[in-house]
Write an enzyme that holds these catalytic residues in place. Sequence first.
Site, PDB file in Angstrom:
ATOM      1  N   SER A   1      28.290  51.115  48.566  1.00  0.00           N
ATOM      2  CA  SER A   1      28.141  51.921  49.132  1.00  0.00           C
ATOM      3  C   SER A   1      29.052  53.193  49.867  1.00  0.00           C
ATOM      4  O   SER A   1      30.078  53.880  49.251  1.00  0.00           O
ATOM      5  CB  SER A   1      27.611  51.470  50.402  1.00  0.00           C
TER       6      SER A   1
ATOM      7  N   LYS B   1      14.481  58.616  74.157  1.00  0.00           N
ATOM      8  CA  LYS B   1      16.334  58.322  74.726  1.00  0.00           C
ATOM      9  C   LYS B   1      15.520  56.961  73.696  1.00  0.00           C
ATOM     10  O   LYS B   1      17.336  55.828  73.680  1.00  0.00           O
ATOM     11  CB  LYS B   1      16.106  58.437  76.042  1.00  0.00           C
TER      12      LYS B   1
END
Length: 303
Positions: free
Chosen positions: A115, A167
């Site tokens: 990765s 949010k």
Amino acid sequence: MSEQISDRAPRPGLLERIQGFLPARLRRGVAVVPVVRLSGVIGAVTPLRPGMSLAGVAKLLERAFGTRNAKAVALVINSPGGSPVQSRQIYLRIRQLAAEKKLPVLVFVEDVAASGGYMIACAGDEIYCDPSSILGSIGVVGGGFGFEEAIKKIGVERRLYTAGTHKATLDPFLPENADDVARLKAIQREIHTIFIALVKQSRAGRLKGTDDLLFTGEYWAGETSVGLGLADGIGDIRSTLRARYGEKVSTPVIAPASGMLSGLLGRRAPGAGSMALLDGIGALPDDLISALETRAIWAKFGF
């Protein structure tokens, strides 16, 4: 008398005698290849345990590329990945320094370059690995936990106040929202596209697998990685550098300061030459809930 003098071996000059006392990297005719180790999880691991970052390795890289008489720079990588931002910033700094100093970069993978760790490995002009090394995992992962049922069972009421519709996206104490997941996946695809483009550019002409194979997040052992073009060959740093630059090649390790002096000058640079380990939540018991929320945020965008 003159015949006896001419039969003697010539005595080495002052310069030659002095060179015998110099470090190998300062002697004439000795190839120098500085070595930098880049190890550990990339980016923030826990609040008290920072992982590998550009801030932590920048000075080491600059010292390596600034080494006198350097013929190349060797990077020893051992990282399972982490932050896509820090991975790419480290990659870019390596390539910038390589172009500035006109030095080739040789990467040697130890246990794993997966990765984000593989993204950094792509900064090398050549990548070598062990037959048992793990390479690849070219993808983006995000994960978390759902605690809404657990807090009900223990009698905890969740109170959350926000300004902004999204949010509280993926809040682990609220039921999963399909729209939140869709937005997260869109961002992951965007980051994945950036990762794929970087690998294709760095390994141009060497990749031998299809996109459907190489970029699914799968990872492979060393021999298969070489066959797929993710690495250039099987080799350890000592044998490879000696074969290329001679038996007397000097490989000074560029490491962060350690010991009492480094304690006076500042904290040791994290993630450079030391493995940053995940060890559970990594917070005090009183901060458990806050730590879980923070971990959920970190988990949204990781390699």
